[in-house]
Design a protein around this motif. Structure first.
Motif, short mmCIF file in Angstrom:
data_model
loop_
_atom_site.label_atom_id
_atom_site.label_comp_id
_atom_site.label_asym_id
_atom_site.label_seq_id
_atom_site.Cartn_x
_atom_site.Cartn_y
_atom_site.Cartn_z
N GLY A 88 46.66 83.10 29.35
CA GLY A 88 46.88 84.35 30.06
C GLY A 88 48.33 84.53 30.46
O GLY A 88 49.20 83.73 30.12
N THR A 89 48.59 85.58 31.19
CA THR A 89 49.93 85.85 31.70
C THR A 89 50.05 85.27 33.10
O THR A 89 49.34 85.70 34.01
N LEU A 90 50.92 84.29 33.27
CA LEU A 90 51.14 83.65 34.56
C LEU A 90 52.14 84.45 35.39
O LEU A 90 53.11 85.00 34.86
N ASP A 91 51.91 84.48 36.68
CA ASP A 91 52.84 85.12 37.61
C ASP A 91 52.89 84.24 38.86
O ASP A 91 51.99 84.27 39.69
N LEU A 92 53.94 83.43 38.97
CA LEU A 92 54.13 82.56 40.13
C LEU A 92 55.26 83.11 40.97
O LEU A 92 56.33 83.45 40.45
N ARG A 93 55.03 83.20 42.27
CA ARG A 93 56.06 83.73 43.19
C ARG A 93 56.25 82.77 44.36
O ARG A 93 55.32 82.12 44.81
N SER A 94 57.49 82.73 44.87
CA SER A 94 57.81 81.87 46.01
C SER A 94 59.08 82.39 46.67
O SER A 94 59.87 83.10 46.05
N ASN A 95 59.27 82.01 47.92
CA ASN A 95 60.54 82.29 48.59
C ASN A 95 61.49 81.10 48.48
O ASN A 95 62.58 81.13 49.06
N TRP A 96 61.10 80.08 47.72
CA TRP A 96 61.98 78.93 47.48
C TRP A 96 62.41 78.97 46.02
O TRP A 96 61.62 78.71 45.11
N GLN A 97 63.65 79.30 45.79
CA GLN A 97 64.16 79.50 44.43
C GLN A 97 63.97 78.27 43.56
O GLN A 97 63.62 78.37 42.37
N ILE A 98 64.17 77.09 44.13
CA ILE A 98 64.07 75.86 43.35
C ILE A 98 62.66 75.67 42.80
O ILE A 98 62.48 75.23 41.66
N TYR A 99 61.66 76.01 43.58
CA TYR A 99 60.28 75.87 43.12
C TYR A 99 60.05 76.69 41.86
O TYR A 99 59.47 76.21 40.87
N VAL A 100 60.50 77.93 41.89
CA VAL A 100 60.28 78.83 40.75
C VAL A 100 61.10 78.39 39.55
O VAL A 100 60.63 78.45 38.41
#
Length: 227
Positions: free
Chosen positions: A164-176
């Protein structure tokens, strides 16, 4: 885990890790080569059976909302995609119990389960989500906590197998950024970018937006022909 408050609305991630983890590549490649064989927990088996029964009755494309928390994102995704069946998964019964359901929406289900088991069970059952959202997972910001992040977890391959199409979001740039690098290591094409929530669909997304924090997103349409 330490966080620092930049105002009364939300907290930013505070970590001694200032770039992608030095062991990210080795960790991801190890997990891609060696399947995760941990036995399933009974409560996760029961939760998945409930979700699988519900999904079989919907006869609509599936959208997964992992780490759904209080389920606001699942509800909003159900509203945005009325012709899809949305399943929100979170390990906390306490958070799910706080959910406020709207009677006019019947195309979503919230399930209390650990994704470590739930994703693998979904793969075993042949689930093929159209979209898979991973919205603001716990950042686990200490360098010693890489194995608890999605990209450093032993069940990262199960996430890929679901597709599928993944969409991961975070307020920590390094994680993304790490998540994107892990996907590239797995032979996928992933886009890493700054993101503006308009409108926000989770409580965290709303808090971060109000406080002016930068948000980051990684999206990827999984190529099932690539391991």
């Amino acid at each position: 885990m330490k966080k620092t408050s930049n105002n009364s609305h939300s907290r930013s991630v505070n970590s001694t890790q200032l770039a992608a983890h030095e062991k990210l590549a080795a960790t991801v490649l190890k997990h891609l080569r060696h399947p995760f064989r941990k036995p399933y927990a009974p409560h996760n088996l029961s939760a998945f059976a409930e979700a699988d029964t519900w999904l079989s009755q919907q006869q609509h494309p599936l959208i997964l909302d992992s780490f759904c928390g209080v389920g606001e994102s699942s509800r909003e995704l159900a509203r945005l995609y009325p012709d899809c069946a949305v399943i929100g998964v979170d390990k906390s019964a306490h958070r799910i119990a706080k959910h406020s359901r709207e009677d006019n929406l019947d195309n979503y289900l919230l399930i209390r389960a650990d994704v470590e088991d739930f994703w693998r069970l979904a793969v075993d059952a042949g689930w093929q989500p159209l979209h898979h959202y991973l919205l603001y997972p716990n950042p686990w910001p200490k360098p010693s906590q890489l194995k608890y992040r999605v990209q450093g977890s032993a069940v990262f391959p199960a996430l890929l197998s679901l597709g599928g199409t993944l969409d991961l979001r975070s307020n920590w740039q390094i994680y993304v950024a790490e998540f994107q690098q892990a996907l590239v290591l797995a032979g996928q094409h992933a886009v890493f970018e700054a993101y503006k929530a308009d409108p926000p669909i989770t409580p965290f997304e709303r808090k971060y937006s109000i406080s002016g924090q930068a948000l980051w997103r990684c999206t990827c349409s999984i190529n099932s022909s690539t391991p």
